[in-house]
Scaffold this motif. Structure first.
Motif, PDB file in Angstrom:
ATOM      1  N   GLY A   1     -16.217  -0.921  44.074  1.00 40.22           N
ATOM      2  CA  GLY A   1     -16.649  -2.216  43.587  1.00 40.22           C
ATOM      3  C   GLY A   1     -15.135  -2.972  42.888  1.00 40.22           C
ATOM      4  O   GLY A   1     -14.822  -4.032  42.665  1.00 40.22           O
ATOM      5  N   PHE A   2     -13.772  -2.319  43.245  1.00 41.25           N
ATOM      6  CA  PHE A   2     -12.590  -3.445  43.500  1.00 41.25           C
ATOM      7  C   PHE A   2     -11.362  -2.993  44.146  1.00 41.25           C
ATOM      8  O   PHE A   2     -11.802  -2.752  45.479  1.00 41.25           O
ATOM      9  CB  PHE A   2     -11.680  -2.282  42.162  1.00 41.25           C
ATOM     10  N   SER A   3     -11.070  -4.287  44.270  1.00 36.81           N
ATOM     11  CA  SER A   3     -10.187  -3.886  45.325  1.00 36.81           C
ATOM     12  C   SER A   3      -8.129  -3.849  45.040  1.00 36.81           C
ATOM     13  O   SER A   3      -7.766  -3.507  44.321  1.00 36.81           O
ATOM     14  CB  SER A   3      -9.871  -5.206  46.941  1.00 36.81           C
ATOM     15  N   THR A   4      -7.676  -3.744  45.997  1.00 36.66           N
ATOM     16  CA  THR A   4      -6.209  -3.652  45.918  1.00 36.66           C
ATOM     17  C   THR A   4      -5.382  -4.725  45.569  1.00 36.66           C
ATOM     18  O   THR A   4      -4.389  -4.724  43.901  1.00 36.66           O
ATOM     19  CB  THR A   4      -5.820  -3.489  47.234  1.00 36.66           C
ATOM     20  N   ASP A   5      -6.039  -5.398  45.172  1.00 34.62           N
ATOM     21  CA  ASP A   5      -5.939  -6.988  44.290  1.00 34.62           C
ATOM     22  C   ASP A   5      -5.997  -6.091  42.676  1.00 34.62           C
ATOM     23  O   ASP A   5      -4.848  -6.794  42.078  1.00 34.62           O
ATOM     24  CB  ASP A   5      -6.826  -8.127  43.545  1.00 34.62           C
ATOM     25  N   GLY A   6      -7.327  -5.743  41.921  1.00 35.80           N
ATOM     26  CA  GLY A   6      -6.708  -5.206  41.097  1.00 35.80           C
ATOM     27  C   GLY A   6      -6.071  -3.670  41.283  1.00 35.80           C
ATOM     28  O   GLY A   6      -5.255  -3.340  39.852  1.00 35.80           O
ATOM     29  N   LEU A   7      -5.452  -3.250  41.486  1.00 36.27           N
ATOM     30  CA  LEU A   7      -4.731  -2.004  41.891  1.00 36.27           C
ATOM     31  C   LEU A   7      -3.214  -2.676  41.334  1.00 36.27           C
ATOM     32  O   LEU A   7      -2.149  -2.192  40.627  1.00 36.27           O
ATOM     33  CB  LEU A   7      -4.819  -1.163  42.882  1.00 36.27           C
ATOM     34  N   ALA A   8      -2.689  -4.075  42.235  1.00 35.01           N
ATOM     35  CA  ALA A   8      -1.628  -4.643  41.700  1.00 35.01           C
ATOM     36  C   ALA A   8      -1.359  -5.072  40.366  1.00 35.01           C
ATOM     37  O   ALA A   8      -0.241  -4.855  40.272  1.00 35.01           O
ATOM     38  CB  ALA A   8      -1.619  -5.753  42.634  1.00 35.01           C
ATOM     39  N   ALA A   9      -1.928  -5.723  40.003  1.00 34.07           N
ATOM     40  CA  ALA A   9      -2.099  -5.717  37.826  1.00 34.07           C
ATOM     41  C   ALA A   9      -2.245  -5.036  38.246  1.00 34.07           C
ATOM     42  O   ALA A   9      -1.109  -4.810  36.747  1.00 34.07           O
ATOM     43  CB  ALA A   9      -3.333  -6.825  38.116  1.00 34.07           C
ATOM     44  N   ILE A  10      -2.647  -3.689  38.167  1.00 33.11           N
ATOM     45  CA  ILE A  10      -2.132  -2.243  37.361  1.00 33.11           C
ATOM     46  C   ILE A  10      -1.523  -2.329  36.956  1.00 33.11           C
ATOM     47  O   ILE A  10      -0.234  -2.217  36.569  1.00 33.11           O
ATOM     48  CB  ILE A  10      -3.194  -1.617  37.165  1.00 33.11           C
ATOM     49  N   ALA A  11      -0.103  -2.194  38.732  1.00 37.37           N
ATOM     50  CA  ALA A  11       1.017  -1.772  38.764  1.00 37.37           C
ATOM     51  C   ALA A  11       2.038  -2.520  37.963  1.00 37.37           C
ATOM     52  O   ALA A  11       2.995  -2.287  37.358  1.00 37.37           O
ATOM     53  CB  ALA A  11       0.630  -2.068  40.602  1.00 37.37           C
ATOM     54  N   ALA A  12       1.484  -3.955  38.511  1.00 33.45           N
ATOM     55  CA  ALA A  12       2.059  -4.786  37.560  1.00 33.45           C
ATOM     56  C   ALA A  12       2.568  -4.885  35.816  1.00 33.45           C
ATOM     57  O   ALA A  12       3.836  -4.803  35.627  1.00 33.45           O
ATOM     58  CB  ALA A  12       1.656  -6.796  38.043  1.00 33.45           C
ATOM     59  N   SER A  13       1.490  -4.793  34.914  1.00 39.52           N
ATOM     60  CA  SER A  13       1.875  -4.392  33.858  1.00 39.52           C
ATOM     61  C   SER A  13       1.820  -3.851  33.161  1.00 39.52           C
ATOM     62  O   SER A  13       2.486  -3.682  31.993  1.00 39.52           O
ATOM     63  CB  SER A  13       0.545  -5.374  33.754  1.00 39.52           C
ATOM     64  N   CYS A  14       1.445  -2.606  33.306  1.00 42.97           N
ATOM     65  CA  CYS A  14       1.092  -1.270  32.667  1.00 42.97           C
ATOM     66  C   CYS A  14       2.541  -0.752  33.119  1.00 42.97           C
ATOM     67  O   CYS A  14       3.191  -0.104  33.920  1.00 42.97           O
ATOM     68  CB  CYS A  14       0.256  -0.163  33.628  1.00 42.97           C
ATOM     69  N   LYS A  15       3.747  -0.260  32.035  1.00 43.49           N
ATOM     70  CA  LYS A  15       4.499  -0.369  32.142  1.00 43.49           C
ATOM     71  C   LYS A  15       4.583   0.988  31.868  1.00 43.49           C
ATOM     72  O   LYS A  15       5.646   1.922  31.679  1.00 43.49           O
ATOM     73  CB  LYS A  15       5.609  -0.581  30.871  1.00 43.49           C
ATOM     74  N   ASN A  16       3.660   1.781  31.224  1.00 48.49           N
ATOM     75  CA  ASN A  16       4.250   3.475  30.878  1.00 48.49           C
ATOM     76  C   ASN A  16       2.832   4.132  31.596  1.00 48.49           C
ATOM     77  O   ASN A  16       2.672   4.949  30.928  1.00 48.49           O
ATOM     78  CB  ASN A  16       4.329   3.463  29.112  1.00 48.49           C
ATOM     79  N   LEU A  17       2.228   3.325  32.247  1.00 45.14           N
ATOM     80  CA  LEU A  17       0.943   4.073  33.103  1.00 45.14           C
ATOM     81  C   LEU A  17       1.901   5.461  33.812  1.00 45.14           C
ATOM     82  O   LEU A  17       2.752   5.308  34.131  1.00 45.14           O
ATOM     83  CB  LEU A  17       1.432   3.415  34.669  1.00 45.14           C
ATOM     84  N   LYS A  18       1.227   6.668  33.396  1.00 42.22           N
ATOM     85  CA  LYS A  18       1.827   8.074  33.838  1.00 42.22           C
ATOM     86  C   LYS A  18       1.038   8.069  34.782  1.00 42.22           C
ATOM     87  O   LYS A  18       1.179   9.115  36.236  1.00 42.22           O
ATOM     88  CB  LYS A  18       1.779   8.388  32.608  1.00 42.22           C
TER      89      LYS A  18
END
Lengths: 585, 179
Positions: free
Chosen positions: A142-159
């Protein structure tokens, strides 16, 4: 009069003690000791697990656990993996994300399985949780690479970003570039499900290069062999690695480069990927084989001799996923080389072929059960089986906890005696006293269910297809299996009697799925009326069940316990039977 | 004859299996199925392929069974059209992602040349053009007669409905259809 509980320990001490209790079962147990413990526990529970997203509402969870940091949710029934659950059935995560976005700015981890996730939800996650660290989406869509881009851009502490087995709409390969140049905290990245246009190699290399804590990297099929060397050069500290397509024209320079770079990965314990593998390039991984504990070759269409060579280099293997190209001969080698093997999955290379294309039979499984003393989990697709083999396997390996056997042709009898396989599976449940999960196949009568009801006391999940003769079969299971949580049944002659007689049992289970069985609409209505804490859902794409006679069997039935009441996000082909089901329809 | 492969509902089951060759007895959709009936329906779905196999063979829809021609024949079965297995939805329980990945690899076809003592099997996935395929045939069969090897029938892989199949025993020129 309000009596104060006299405890020798103040709350903080209890909280500290509870912090060592991680498992949900134990936490739930702790919370039931007394009111005071319930209160303390709920304030300090940091991880919440919801096995069925419709069993409880987001608001209820938030109300009870005001301070959790991590949530795991599961949506669709397991049979959705095999296209038995029509699209649009449900399992939407948005209501959860929306509620949590407001209540939990400090949420760190979200793990979802078989749920529908939208780009909007991903964007909301990216925006709302400043310390967001872990996103694991397993079999989601149900999601696309656009959603992933949002995660990548904003989640500075993503592990951790793990998209195992998801269906992602590829819109742009550049989502990876949305990780800022300053971002370095990635520890685990699994993009193996992405399609051909969804990854930009240069962005990937740069990302891998600057994330020096990266331990897990699973690439997708689109990453060619000659790119792997560069990527691994940037990440010699990797513990788990999944290649992309493992094929190329054989060139000595490419080969030696690859072999060299694998040699420098001293921590590598797990390998996967190997799409389109060309045997000539396999020896490049020999330098790491002696340390490998996990190997996923289930996409590697190479033949038995090459598989045997590879497996012989991996004496410390604990987990192997492989295609049936390995054949009985390969499994015999596995049995003698890999004494630490705990989990084996053998997948069919030609599941729809009319005839066997490889020499893989029950003998392979017998060999492994004999030779591998630590083997506890098996998923095995084959084309023939015998009671004798199953009894041998059960005797050899009473420590099985998961035994899933799929004999490809439904209702296949014992090939030696032409009898049903009741006795064989009976032996499995009798000898393997800790069996938690079982999948049946082959020709089976009600007798096998009698064995299961009698012996499988620790069984938590049972999958049944094309088996049984009558309601008695289902009755044995529902009345005998004390630990049963999930039961999924398809194409069996089980009807109303067993279900209605064991209605109370259903409240002790997470869920029951029955499709192409003989449960009537009348029984479904009755169950819905009698059991207010069960959601009884009829799935029928033929049209409303009340447009047919009441004694007509429903197509599919999904029953699950819930304290949230019936859901309201159902598609037109799902009907819920509740107390007013007579009126509502 | 095109066989439907994935019946998604009882109705489509019946339609796809309602050609005269099969002698299955199935309840009509909408009729209350007895428990025995339900078993029959579902069991039949699993066993249809055997019936289909036999019936189709006898109804004369075969590929040229006898290798009485001197030219190379690519055949993916024992002289019969590949019995497209009537697939039960969701069985065997293999995820679609896995099915897709494996299918793309699996393009083995049998190659028979008249006069050769054995048949060979080639994986069409390994080739990227007709020329490569022809070259490999040379190697496999020690084929000195290049002229004849230009004429061949290309049959698609076993588990798919054969769309390139030449039922009329016609020799279709290689190259008309892109590789």
């Amino acid at each position: 009069m309000h009596k104060k509980m006299a405890f020798s320990f103040p709350d903080e001490v209890l909280e500290h003690v509870f912090s060592f209790i991680q498992s949900d079962k134990d936490r739930n147990g702790v919370s039931m000791v007394c009111k005071s413990w319930y209160e303390i526990e709920r304030w300090c529970r940091r991880k919440v697990f919801v096995g069925n997203c419709y069993a409880v509402s987001p608001r209820m969870v938030i109300r009870r656990f005001p301070e959790f940091r991590s949530i795991e949710l599961k949506g669709k029934p397991h049979f959705a993996d095999f296209n038995l659950v029509p699209d649009g059935w449900g399992g939407y995560v948005s209501p959860w994300i929306e509620e949590m976005a407001g209540a939990y700015p400090w949420l760190e981890e979200i793990r979802l399985k078989r749920m529908v996730v939208t780009d909007e939800s991903l964007e909301l996650i990216a925006k709302s949780f400043k310390n967001f660290k872990v996103l694991v989406l397993s079999s989601c869509e149900g999601f696309s690479t656009d959603g992933l881009a949002a995660i990548a851009a904003s989640c500075k502490n993503l592990k951790e970003l793990d998209l195992r087995d998801c269906e992602v709409d590829d819109l742009s390969a550049h989502w990876l570039s949305h990780f800022p140049e300053t971002y370095t905290s990635l520890v685990s990245l699994n993009i193996s499900c992405l399609g051909s246009d969804e990854v930009s190699f240069s962005a990937l290399e740069r990302l891998v290069g600057r994330c020096t804590n990266l331990k897990t990297l699973r690439l997708n099929r689109a990453v060619p062999l000659d790119k792997i060397a560069n990527i691994l050069r940037h990440a010699p500290q990797l513990v788990e690695f999944g290649t992309g397509t493992y094929t190329a024209d054989v060139r000595p320079d490419v080969y030696s480069d690859l072999a060299g770079v694998f040699s420098s990965c001293k921590e590598l314990k797990s390998l996967s990927g190997f799409w389109d593998v060309v045997p000539d390039y396999l020896p490049a991984i020999y330098p790491v084989c002696s340390k490998l504990t996990s190997l996923n070759l289930s996409y590697a269409t190479i033949q038995s001799p090459d598989l045997i060579k590879l497996v012989s280099h991996c004496p410390n293997l604990q987990r192997l996923l492989v295609l049936d190209y390995i054949e009985d001969s390969g499994l015999e080698v596995l049995a003698s080389s890999c004494k630490d093997l705990q989990e084996l999955r053998v997948f069919p290379s030609d599941p729809f072929g009319a005839e066997p294309n490889v020499s893989l039979t029950e003998q392979g499984l017998v060999a492994v059960s004999l030779g591998c003393p630590k083997l506890q989990s098996v998923l095995y697709f084959c084309r023939r089986m015998s009671n004798e083999a199953l009894v041998t396997i059960a005797r050899n390996r009473p420590n099985f906890t998961r035994f899933r056997l799929c004999i490809i042709e439904p209702k296949t009898a014992d090939y030696l005696t032409l009898e049903p396989l009741d006795v064989g599976f009976g032996a499995i449940v009798q000898y393997c006293k800790d069996l938690k999960r079982l999948s049946l196949s082959g020709l089976l009568t009600d007798r096998v269910f009698e064995y299961i009801g009698t012996y499988a006391k620790k069984l938590e999940m049972l999958s049944v297809a094309f088996a049984g003769d009558s309601d008695l079969g289902l009755h044995h299971v529902l009345s005998g299996c004390e630990s049963l949580r999930k039961l999924e049944i398809r194409d069996c002659p089980f009807g109303d009697k067993a279900l209605l007689a064991n209605a109370a049992k259903l409240e002790t289970m997470r869920s029951l799925w029955m499709s192409s069985c003989a449960v009537s609409f009348a029984a479904c209505k009755l169950l819905g009326q009698k059991m207010p804490r069960l959601n009884v859902e009829v799935i029928d794409e033929r049209g409303p069940p009340d447009s047919r006679p009441e004694n007509c069997p429903v197509d599919k039935l999904y029953i699950y316990r819930s304290i949230a009441g019936p859901r309201f996000d159902m598609p037109p082909f799902v009907w819920t039977m509740d107390e007013d089901s007579g009126l509502r329809l | 004859m095109v066989l439907k492969e994935e019946p998604k509902s009882p109705e489509s089951d019946v339609t796809s299996m309602s050609f005269e060759e099969t002698k299955l007895t199935l309840g009509l959709p909408g009729e209350g199925r007895s428990s025995a009936g339900a078993v029959k329906c579902s069991a039949k779905r699993g066993f249809v392929e055997t019936v289909v196999d036999l019936k189709v063979g006898s109804s004369g829809n075969c590929m040229p069974g006898g290798h009485d021609d001197t030219t190379t024949v690519i055949d993916s079965g024992e002289g019969k059209p590949p019995p497209a297995k009537e697939q039960v939805v969701g069985w065997p329980p293999v995820r679609s992602s896995r099915k897709k990945a494996i299918n793309e690899k699996f393009r083995y076809v049998k190659v028979a040349m008249d006069g050769a003592p054995f048949l060979r099997k080639v994986n069409l996935q390994c080739y990227s053009s007709y020329n490569q395929l022809l070259k490999d045939f040379d190697n496999l069969f020690d084929c000195s007669n290049k002229e004849e090897s230009k004429l061949m029938d290309v049959v698609k892989r076993m588990e798919y409905v054969p769309t390139y199949e030449d039922k009329d025993n016609d020799w279709m020129l290689v190259g008309d259809v892109p590789w």
